[in-house]
Design a protein around this motif. Sequence first.
Motif, PDB file in Angstrom:
ATOM      1  N   MET A  45      28.193  95.988  21.622  1.00 17.44           N
ATOM      2  CA  MET A  45      27.019  96.095  22.359  1.00 17.44           C
ATOM      3  C   MET A  45      27.279  94.959  23.494  1.00 17.44           C
ATOM      4  SD  MET A  45      23.155  95.066  21.235  1.00 17.44           S
ATOM      5  CE  MET A  45      23.507  93.461  20.977  1.00 17.44           C
ATOM      6  N   ALA A  46      26.892  95.098  24.592  1.00 21.37           N
ATOM      7  CA  ALA A  46      27.016  94.449  25.896  1.00 21.37           C
ATOM      8  C   ALA A  46      25.797  93.543  25.697  1.00 21.37           C
ATOM      9  CB  ALA A  46      26.977  95.257  27.022  1.00 21.37           C
ATOM     10  N   SER A  47      25.790  92.461  26.377  1.00 25.35           N
ATOM     11  CA  SER A  47      24.832  91.528  26.529  1.00 25.35           C
ATOM     12  C   SER A  47      24.169  91.497  27.816  1.00 25.35           C
ATOM     13  CB  SER A  47      25.222  90.185  26.459  1.00 25.35           C
ATOM     14  OG  SER A  47      24.082  88.902  26.591  1.00 25.35           O
ATOM     15  N   ILE A  48      22.756  91.504  27.707  1.00 25.27           N
ATOM     16  CA  ILE A  48      21.823  91.890  28.979  1.00 25.27           C
ATOM     17  C   ILE A  48      21.057  90.340  29.030  1.00 25.27           C
ATOM     18  CG2 ILE A  48      19.830  92.841  29.823  1.00 25.27           C
ATOM     19  CD1 ILE A  48      21.940  94.845  29.609  1.00 25.27           C
ATOM     20  N   ASP A  51      24.170 101.106  30.228  1.00 24.02           N
ATOM     21  CA  ASP A  51      25.417 100.988  30.051  1.00 24.02           C
ATOM     22  C   ASP A  51      25.667 100.146  28.925  1.00 24.02           C
ATOM     23  OD1 ASP A  51      26.058 102.138  32.112  1.00 24.02           O
ATOM     24  OD2 ASP A  51      26.405 100.579  33.421  1.00 24.02           O
ATOM     25  N   ALA A  52      24.859  99.007  28.527  1.00 19.67           N
ATOM     26  CA  ALA A  52      24.687  98.092  27.436  1.00 19.67           C
ATOM     27  C   ALA A  52      24.345  98.974  26.128  1.00 19.67           C
ATOM     28  CB  ALA A  52      23.910  97.219  27.839  1.00 19.67           C
ATOM     29  N   GLY A  53      23.993 100.137  26.082  1.00 18.98           N
ATOM     30  CA  GLY A  53      23.582 100.947  24.843  1.00 18.98           C
ATOM     31  C   GLY A  53      22.095 100.326  24.540  1.00 18.98           C
ATOM     32  N   TRP A  54      21.489  99.874  25.279  1.00 16.04           N
ATOM     33  CA  TRP A  54      19.926  99.321  24.954  1.00 16.04           C
ATOM     34  C   TRP A  54      19.090 100.645  25.454  1.00 16.04           C
ATOM     35  CZ3 TRP A  54      18.013  93.882  26.144  1.00 16.04           C
ATOM     36  CH2 TRP A  54      19.006  92.812  25.403  1.00 16.04           C
ATOM     37  N   THR A 113      16.963 102.495  22.865  1.00 17.87           N
ATOM     38  CA  THR A 113      17.741 102.818  21.646  1.00 17.87           C
ATOM     39  C   THR A 113      17.159 101.831  20.633  1.00 17.87           C
ATOM     40  OG1 THR A 113      19.434 101.286  22.171  1.00 17.87           O
ATOM     41  CG2 THR A 113      19.529 103.602  22.910  1.00 17.87           C
ATOM     42  N   ALA A 114      17.674 102.089  19.284  1.00 18.65           N
ATOM     43  CA  ALA A 114      17.297 101.239  18.172  1.00 18.65           C
ATOM     44  C   ALA A 114      17.697  99.872  18.652  1.00 18.65           C
ATOM     45  CB  ALA A 114      18.009 101.754  16.783  1.00 18.65           C
ATOM     46  N   VAL A 115      19.001  99.829  19.059  1.00 21.69           N
ATOM     47  CA  VAL A 115      19.602  98.707  19.762  1.00 21.69           C
ATOM     48  C   VAL A 115      18.661  97.755  20.690  1.00 21.69           C
ATOM     49  CG1 VAL A 115      21.443  97.340  20.839  1.00 21.69           C
ATOM     50  CG2 VAL A 115      22.078  99.033  18.913  1.00 21.69           C
ATOM     51  N   GLY A 116      18.293  98.421  21.439  1.00 20.34           N
ATOM     52  CA  GLY A 116      17.673  98.196  22.752  1.00 20.34           C
ATOM     53  C   GLY A 116      16.150  97.589  22.055  1.00 20.34           C
ATOM     54  N   ARG A 117      15.440  98.595  21.123  1.00 19.32           N
ATOM     55  CA  ARG A 117      14.154  97.853  20.657  1.00 19.32           C
ATOM     56  C   ARG A 117      14.063  96.818  19.738  1.00 19.32           C
ATOM     57  NH1 ARG A 117       9.798 100.615  20.867  1.00 19.32           N
ATOM     58  NH2 ARG A 117      10.518 102.504  21.809  1.00 19.32           N
ATOM     59  N   ARG A 118      15.283  96.524  18.990  1.00 14.76           N
ATOM     60  CA  ARG A 118      15.609  95.401  18.316  1.00 14.76           C
ATOM     61  C   ARG A 118      15.461  94.047  19.418  1.00 14.76           C
ATOM     62  NH1 ARG A 118      18.692  98.387  14.834  1.00 14.76           N
ATOM     63  NH2 ARG A 118      20.757  97.600  15.955  1.00 14.76           N
TER      64      ARG A 118
END
Length: 105
Positions: free
Chosen positions: A1-4, A51-54, A76-81
């Motif tokens: 996962m990329a950092s934002i 792009d980061a999968g968020w 996404t679940a990753v972005g929501r977290r």
Amino acid sequence: MASIRLTRTTLEVIKVLLASTVDDPAWGLKICEETDLGSGTVYPILERLVDAGWATRYEETGEHPGRPKRYYYELTAVGRRAAVEARERKPRFFGLRAAGEGGTA
């Protein structure tokens, strides 16, 4: 996962995505209007989130007479977290009180 990098403008976009629902999804122009940010700011943020999968982006289906097809965005679940973690780190930005900030009722 990329950092934002969680700038104020990125957090504004994330707030709109957090508030969106299946019945009331977020799309580019709606995000621009709700954040009071221009498309030259919002769309690059959305692309970085995708792009980061968020976030994910999907095309409008069905009829859309008289206007271009919309692209909807959702976390996404990753972005929501990540958004929840950001809300915990910066509660005032999200209109919340920081832990330990009490009030009298």
